[in-house]
Design a protein around this motif. Structure first.
Motif, PDB file in Angstrom:
ATOM      1  N   ASN A  76       1.020  -1.009   0.290  1.00  0.00           N
ATOM      2  CA  ASN A  76       0.515   0.315  -0.111  1.00  0.00           C
ATOM      3  C   ASN A  76       0.778   1.305  -0.127  1.00  0.00           C
ATOM      4  O   ASN A  76       0.524   1.847   1.426  1.00  0.00           O
ATOM      5  N   ASN A  77       1.191   1.236  -1.017  1.00  0.00           N
ATOM      6  CA  ASN A  77       2.362   2.875  -1.370  1.00  0.00           C
ATOM      7  C   ASN A  77       1.453   4.209  -1.949  1.00  0.00           C
ATOM      8  O   ASN A  77       2.189   4.994  -1.654  1.00  0.00           O
ATOM      9  N   ALA A  78       0.538   3.798  -2.377  1.00  0.00           N
ATOM     10  CA  ALA A  78       0.213   4.923  -3.342  1.00  0.00           C
ATOM     11  C   ALA A  78      -0.476   5.610  -1.727  1.00  0.00           C
ATOM     12  O   ALA A  78      -0.832   6.025  -0.675  1.00  0.00           O
ATOM     13  N   GLY A  79      -0.095   7.354  -2.235  1.00  0.00           N
ATOM     14  CA  GLY A  79      -0.322   8.421  -1.215  1.00  0.00           C
ATOM     15  C   GLY A  79      -0.187   9.956  -1.662  1.00  0.00           C
ATOM     16  O   GLY A  79       0.577   9.506  -2.463  1.00  0.00           O
ATOM     17  N   ILE A  80      -0.912  10.945  -1.356  1.00  0.00           N
ATOM     18  CA  ILE A  80      -0.973  12.090  -1.431  1.00  0.00           C
ATOM     19  C   ILE A  80       0.242  12.766  -0.155  1.00  0.00           C
ATOM     20  O   ILE A  80      -0.520  12.973   0.897  1.00  0.00           O
ATOM     21  N   ALA A  81       0.065  14.019  -0.784  1.00  0.00           N
ATOM     22  CA  ALA A  81       1.152  15.772   0.504  1.00  0.00           C
ATOM     23  C   ALA A  81       0.742  16.156  -0.081  1.00  0.00           C
ATOM     24  O   ALA A  81       0.937  17.162  -1.074  1.00  0.00           O
ATOM     25  N   ASP A  82      -0.243  16.564   1.106  1.00  0.00           N
ATOM     26  CA  ASP A  82       0.108  18.768   0.851  1.00  0.00           C
ATOM     27  C   ASP A  82       0.395  19.478   2.010  1.00  0.00           C
ATOM     28  O   ASP A  82       0.032  19.569   3.544  1.00  0.00           O
ATOM     29  N   LEU A  83       1.182  20.108   1.057  1.00  0.00           N
ATOM     30  CA  LEU A  83       1.738  21.127   2.944  1.00  0.00           C
ATOM     31  C   LEU A  83       1.354  22.212   2.807  1.00  0.00           C
ATOM     32  O   LEU A  83       1.295  23.386   2.653  1.00  0.00           O
ATOM     33  N   THR A  84       0.104  21.474   4.310  1.00  0.00           N
ATOM     34  CA  THR A  84      -0.882  22.570   4.421  1.00  0.00           C
ATOM     35  C   THR A  84      -1.214  22.103   6.261  1.00  0.00           C
ATOM     36  O   THR A  84      -1.075  21.505   6.888  1.00  0.00           O
ATOM     37  N   GLY A  85      -0.834  23.490   7.144  1.00  0.00           N
ATOM     38  CA  GLY A  85      -1.151  23.363   8.369  1.00  0.00           C
ATOM     39  C   GLY A  85      -2.945  23.420   8.959  1.00  0.00           C
ATOM     40  O   GLY A  85      -4.079  23.898   8.179  1.00  0.00           O
ATOM     41  N   VAL A  86      -2.809  22.399   9.228  1.00  0.00           N
ATOM     42  CA  VAL A  86      -4.691  22.198   9.953  1.00  0.00           C
ATOM     43  C   VAL A  86      -5.405  23.045   9.605  1.00  0.00           C
ATOM     44  O   VAL A  86      -6.769  23.657   9.972  1.00  0.00           O
ATOM     45  N   ARG A  97      -8.775  15.535   1.471  1.00  0.00           N
ATOM     46  CA  ARG A  97      -8.203  14.928   0.428  1.00  0.00           C
ATOM     47  C   ARG A  97      -7.575  13.582   0.606  1.00  0.00           C
ATOM     48  O   ARG A  97      -7.490  13.315   0.330  1.00  0.00           O
ATOM     49  N   MET A  98      -6.854  14.344   1.501  1.00  0.00           N
ATOM     50  CA  MET A  98      -5.476  13.587   1.830  1.00  0.00           C
ATOM     51  C   MET A  98      -5.910  12.261   2.561  1.00  0.00           C
ATOM     52  O   MET A  98      -5.379  10.908   2.153  1.00  0.00           O
ATOM     53  N   LEU A  99      -6.823  12.646   4.049  1.00  0.00           N
ATOM     54  CA  LEU A  99      -7.573  11.222   3.988  1.00  0.00           C
ATOM     55  C   LEU A  99      -8.015  10.644   3.526  1.00  0.00           C
ATOM     56  O   LEU A  99      -7.684   9.552   4.015  1.00  0.00           O
ATOM     57  N   GLU A 100      -8.904  11.054   1.913  1.00  0.00           N
ATOM     58  CA  GLU A 100      -9.252  10.114   1.346  1.00  0.00           C
ATOM     59  C   GLU A 100      -8.227   8.551   0.536  1.00  0.00           C
ATOM     60  O   GLU A 100      -8.205   7.449   0.495  1.00  0.00           O
ATOM     61  N   THR A 101      -6.708   9.289   0.406  1.00  0.00           N
ATOM     62  CA  THR A 101      -5.674   8.300  -0.470  1.00  0.00           C
ATOM     63  C   THR A 101      -4.948   7.365   0.861  1.00  0.00           C
ATOM     64  O   THR A 101      -5.156   6.350   0.119  1.00  0.00           O
ATOM     65  N   ASN A 102      -4.717   8.524   1.864  1.00  0.00           N
ATOM     66  CA  ASN A 102      -3.759   7.651   2.795  1.00  0.00           C
ATOM     67  C   ASN A 102      -4.611   7.094   3.156  1.00  0.00           C
ATOM     68  O   ASN A 102      -3.665   6.358   4.455  1.00  0.00           O
ATOM     69  N   VAL A 103      -5.902   6.825   3.426  1.00  0.00           N
ATOM     70  CA  VAL A 103      -6.156   5.808   4.935  1.00  0.00           C
ATOM     71  C   VAL A 103      -7.182   4.981   4.603  1.00  0.00           C
ATOM     72  O   VAL A 103      -7.142   3.886   4.437  1.00  0.00           O
ATOM     73  N   ASN A 108      -9.820   0.098   2.028  1.00  0.00           N
ATOM     74  CA  ASN A 108     -10.334  -0.178   0.503  1.00  0.00           C
ATOM     75  C   ASN A 108      -9.616  -1.518  -0.348  1.00  0.00           C
ATOM     76  O   ASN A 108     -10.002  -1.922  -0.722  1.00  0.00           O
ATOM     77  N   VAL A 109      -7.787  -0.750   0.035  1.00  0.00           N
ATOM     78  CA  VAL A 109      -7.276  -1.739  -0.928  1.00  0.00           C
ATOM     79  C   VAL A 109      -7.216  -2.962   0.161  1.00  0.00           C
ATOM     80  O   VAL A 109      -7.263  -4.267  -0.325  1.00  0.00           O
ATOM     81  N   SER A 110      -7.260  -2.992   1.645  1.00  0.00           N
ATOM     82  CA  SER A 110      -7.098  -4.304   2.266  1.00  0.00           C
ATOM     83  C   SER A 110      -8.491  -5.144   3.413  1.00  0.00           C
ATOM     84  O   SER A 110      -8.017  -6.289   2.615  1.00  0.00           O
ATOM     85  N   GLN A 111      -9.503  -3.854   2.600  1.00  0.00           N
ATOM     86  CA  GLN A 111     -10.553  -4.431   3.160  1.00  0.00           C
ATOM     87  C   GLN A 111     -10.804  -5.841   1.179  1.00  0.00           C
ATOM     88  O   GLN A 111     -11.130  -7.275   2.139  1.00  0.00           O
ATOM     89  N   ALA A 112     -10.428  -5.387   0.159  1.00  0.00           N
ATOM     90  CA  ALA A 112     -10.913  -5.911  -0.568  1.00  0.00           C
ATOM     91  C   ALA A 112      -9.509  -7.487  -1.158  1.00  0.00           C
ATOM     92  O   ALA A 112     -10.134  -8.743  -0.920  1.00  0.00           O
ATOM     93  N   PHE A 113      -8.265  -6.919  -1.172  1.00  0.00           N
ATOM     94  CA  PHE A 113      -8.000  -8.251  -0.747  1.00  0.00           C
ATOM     95  C   PHE A 113      -7.574  -9.029   0.333  1.00  0.00           C
ATOM     96  O   PHE A 113      -6.848  -9.907   0.436  1.00  0.00           O
ATOM     97  N   ALA A 114      -7.644  -8.535   1.157  1.00  0.00           N
ATOM     98  CA  ALA A 114      -7.326  -9.615   2.620  1.00  0.00           C
ATOM     99  C   ALA A 114      -7.721 -11.330   2.729  1.00  0.00           C
ATOM    100  O   ALA A 114      -7.325 -11.943   3.328  1.00  0.00           O
ATOM    101  N   PRO A 115      -8.969 -11.495   1.967  1.00  0.00           N
ATOM    102  CA  PRO A 115      -9.787 -12.172   1.686  1.00  0.00           C
ATOM    103  C   PRO A 115      -8.552 -13.609   0.593  1.00  0.00           C
ATOM    104  O   PRO A 115      -8.323 -14.262   0.677  1.00  0.00           O
TER     105      PRO A 115
END
Length: 233
Positions: A76-86, A97-103, A108-115
């Motif tokens: 699970n390598n796919a990720g994005i970075a936005d240099l932004t303060g909270v 936006r980052m939560l959608e990809t990074n978490v 999504n991939v883990s649920q799909a491929f665990a079985p």
């Protein structure tokens, strides 16, 4: 988890760290490497099998898992970075936006491929995290929130899959010299070194690896008083 004769799926494999994971997997004797990217035409590494995957699309991840029933290692390598303060005006949107990809992408991939991994004897997930899982800075504040969540998710997945014998390796690392860190003036590791150390930890059966000295020092500082994460950086 041994790489020789493994069938590997790498997300975000069209460039940078993901491409290096795919390259070294082949060099270690993997039987097949699926290189996933939103646009599979962007995958240029010879010897891999390009596949289409947007990790934020749970239905697409599930469909791919039905198609790739031979996978026994998922990176699970796919990720994005936005240099932004909270607290930045754009911070909330950047965080979503980052939560959608990074978490949720990892979920999504883990649920799909665990079985799939379970049917193939257990296998392994290797999740790319960060030193920012443990410490925050103004430049990486929102990104760090997502990586802290991804660390917790990694631990949860490890616990839930222990019964089927699936290894779950969390990789924490500082800056890597890739397109994502272009323009950041800080010491950086090469992608090659990161992948070499990651694969060594994977084959040793480790649950977690801190790749570089900075990350190792930060991990030790988590139990200090005051904790390293409480000190403004």
């Amino acid at each position: 988890m041994k790489l020789a004769n493994a069938t590997v799926l790498v997300t975000g494999a069209n460039r940078g760290l993901g491409q290096e994971f795919a390259r070294q997997a082949l060099a270690h004797g993997a039987r097949k490497v699926y290189a996933a990217a939103r646009n599979p035409a962007s995958v240029t590494l010879e010897g891999v099998v390009p596949v289409a995957l947007d990790v934020t699309d749970a239905a697409q991840a599930a469909a791919l898992a039905r198609e790739l029933g031979d996978v026994d290692l998922v990176i699970n390598n796919a990720g994005i970075a936005d240099l932004t303060g909270v607290l930045d005006p754009a911070g909330a949107e950047a965080l979503r936006r980052m939560l959608e990809t990074n978490v949720f992408g990892i979920l999504n991939v883990s649920q799909a491929f665990a079985p799939v991994l379970g049917r193939n004897g257990g296998g392994a997930f290797l999740n790319i995290l960060s030193v920012a899982s443990w410490i925050s800075s103004p430049m990486l504040a929102a990104y760090g929130v997502t990586k802290a969540a991804a660390w917790s998710l990694t631990n949860a997945v490890r616990n839930e899959l222990a019964g089927q014998g699936t290894q779950v390796l969390g990789l924490h690392v500082g800056f890597i010299d890739t397109d994502m860190t272009h323009g950041i003036d800080a010491p950086k590791l090469t992608a090659g070194v990161v992948v070499e150390r990651a694969f060594a930890a994977l084959e040793a059966g480790a649950p977690e690896v801190a790749i570089d000295e900075l990350t190792q020092a930060v991990k030790r500082g988590l139990s200090a008083e005051p904790g390293i994460y409480t000190v403004p950086r």
